[in-house]
Write a protein that holds these residues in place. Sequence first.
Motif, PDB file in Angstrom:
ATOM      1  N   LEU B 202      16.237  15.981   1.581  1.00 49.14           N
ATOM      2  CA  LEU B 202      14.920  15.755   2.185  1.00 49.14           C
ATOM      3  C   LEU B 202      14.244  14.538   1.559  1.00 49.14           C
ATOM      4  N   GLY B 203      14.283  14.477   0.224  1.00 46.35           N
ATOM      5  CA  GLY B 203      13.609  13.375  -0.467  1.00 46.35           C
ATOM      6  C   GLY B 203      14.229  12.035  -0.107  1.00 46.35           C
ATOM      7  N   ALA B 204      15.561  11.981  -0.145  1.00 46.91           N
ATOM      8  CA  ALA B 204      16.233  10.709   0.123  1.00 46.91           C
ATOM      9  C   ALA B 204      16.052  10.286   1.577  1.00 46.91           C
ATOM     10  N   SER B 205      16.091  11.269   2.511  1.00 47.24           N
ATOM     11  CA  SER B 205      15.889  10.916   3.922  1.00 47.24           C
ATOM     12  C   SER B 205      14.489  10.356   4.129  1.00 47.24           C
ATOM     13  N   VAL B 210      10.852   5.771   5.031  1.00 42.72           N
ATOM     14  CA  VAL B 210       9.721   4.944   4.602  1.00 42.72           C
ATOM     15  C   VAL B 210      10.177   3.503   4.383  1.00 42.72           C
ATOM     16  N   VAL B 211      11.330   3.345   3.718  1.00 36.35           N
ATOM     17  CA  VAL B 211      11.846   1.996   3.468  1.00 36.35           C
ATOM     18  C   VAL B 211      12.099   1.274   4.795  1.00 36.35           C
ATOM     19  N   LEU B 212      12.681   1.991   5.765  1.00 37.56           N
ATOM     20  CA  LEU B 212      12.936   1.373   7.072  1.00 37.56           C
ATOM     21  C   LEU B 212      11.629   0.978   7.754  1.00 37.56           C
ATOM     22  N   THR B 219       8.328  -6.963   6.982  1.00 34.25           N
ATOM     23  CA  THR B 219       9.158  -8.132   6.659  1.00 34.25           C
ATOM     24  C   THR B 219       9.468  -8.920   7.923  1.00 34.25           C
ATOM     25  N   ILE B 220       9.687 -10.207   7.743  1.00 37.20           N
ATOM     26  CA  ILE B 220       9.895 -11.058   8.919  1.00 37.20           C
ATOM     27  C   ILE B 220      11.239 -10.742   9.579  1.00 37.20           C
TER      28      ILE B 220
END
Lengths: 247, 345
Positions: B202-205, B210-212, B219-220
Amino acid sequence: MMDAISPVLEVEDLCVSYGKVEALHHANIKVGAGQIVTVIGPNGAGKTTMLSAVMGLLPRSQGRIRFNGTDVGDAEVGVMVGYGVTLVPESRALFAEMSVEDNLLLGAFNRYRAGNRDQEQTKDEVFGIFPRLKERRNQYAGTLSGGERQMLALARALMAKPKVLMLDEPSLGLAPLIVREIFRVISSLKDTGVGILLVEQNARAALQVADYAYVLETGEIALEGLSKRLIDDPKVVESYLGLGGKQ
Amino acid sequence: MDLQIALLLGQDGITNGAIYALLSLALVLVFAVTRVIFIPQGEFVAFGALTLASFQAGKTPGTLWLLIGAGVAVALIDLSVALRAGHVRRIPRIVAWNLVYPAAAAALIFLVKPNEMPLLAQIVLSLALVVPLGPLTYRLAYQPLAEASVLVLLIVSVAVHLALVGLGLLFFGAEGSRTPAFSDGSIVIGSLTVTGQTLWVLGASLMLIVVLAVFFERTIYGKALRATAMNRTGARLMGISTVMAGKLSFLLASLIGAFSGILIAPITTIYYDTGFLIGLKGFVGAIVGALSSYPLAAAGALLVGLLESYSSFWASAFKEVIVFTLIIPVLVWLSLTTRHVEEEE
């Protein structure tokens, strides 16, 4: 007159075919730095085809394109953008579900990739030309009015700091007041040294702002000359400027 | 069913749903940018998990040979294209990414003993082998057909899927593998015991989502990918090449796939062909999002996870039937509510 300025864009003997149908025959066009050159002509004459072929969106079946004297070969669109050639297509091709600001940022994508980081400054300059866009900076491009969209398309193209700016029907579908505003901006861009290739059905407005003009009919250049000369040419008046005379 | 079982099933459903959500996001991304329905997504899940398992078993994973082989193939194609067009400047880049990188990975694997390394290093090494296969696949299978219709690209996807499943059998054998959990402990909340691996999944997903989101919003390059999805011609006119966007979206998809596989390997036994079913469930989620909305796709995938988990309790024989039947009402709804858009030529 044309040879006084060394042309930044030269189109030599350009032919484009869709299958067996040739849409453009042996077109020759020159655009100098800081010069506005217009191509007028009726619907279906091959104006958009010509711009697409110069931009590398369409394959060129014959002929040559020179940028600052160098033959670009069969360079496709990415390479042409790299040279500093930018096209604002008739459809505007905006990113509808992105903010005005993001659209502008992406206009500078190629410069960003090349290592330039002056996007903020360029954006301020562009906002100086189009204050309306600054007010709308966080709005989605898709929610803008027709005139604002054309302004954004133009502004986004300017973010690339083009050497040659090609505009396909910038006045299409716009109210007369907005058309005047757009043409005022186009003519003011001359001072920045960009060469402008303007394709228009609104021949009168185009001839008024351009230095030099070509008339394209069924894929061939039928007539060319200084704009102020063409605007009084009886053939042009009859075919493209209508009976209204000068406004 | 008492509350205890309901909570347990819910926990299972959410855990699997999180993985399906990641995969559905990758499917939406790849489709939006390249119009490819990325059926081989599941193979990256299996490759990620099985590569890690190989390392832990002290074996050299077959994905290394695939990386080297695909790298050589792409290098040969790209070098011949570059030489014919006279683009000498591109050569160092082509050699570095397609020949030097796989060779360096091989050298590293033979120099260090991966089975004695800490888990984190093994995971990084597995990702380093599997993730580049995404863009390589794009170059070999899809880029030459970038202008083809969605249907042709779908057929290519089926072919790539079958080829990769076959290679998976060749590399990893028919035996399944399970890797040890990332951590042992578990947390007790009321009557429910939540295992450490569940929390990791769950945490990693969540973190990856969030990163995506940050990548796409801030980001450009993320914006360039979205721009390509919205208006391909407009993006090309900005100098955003369709090829670059395609490779980048495949890179993200293979990263998401391999990472998902590594996350679930301690929970389920992964076989060479397990990925297909997992990928299909992500696909059901993506369909709920009409292959275009990220939040809806993720929500749909979570629903798939929960539906699967509860139906395995009530009607375990029909588990897959129930999950895949979900697609029908969704498609009916979509075909009634969305305007049909002619495929652009």
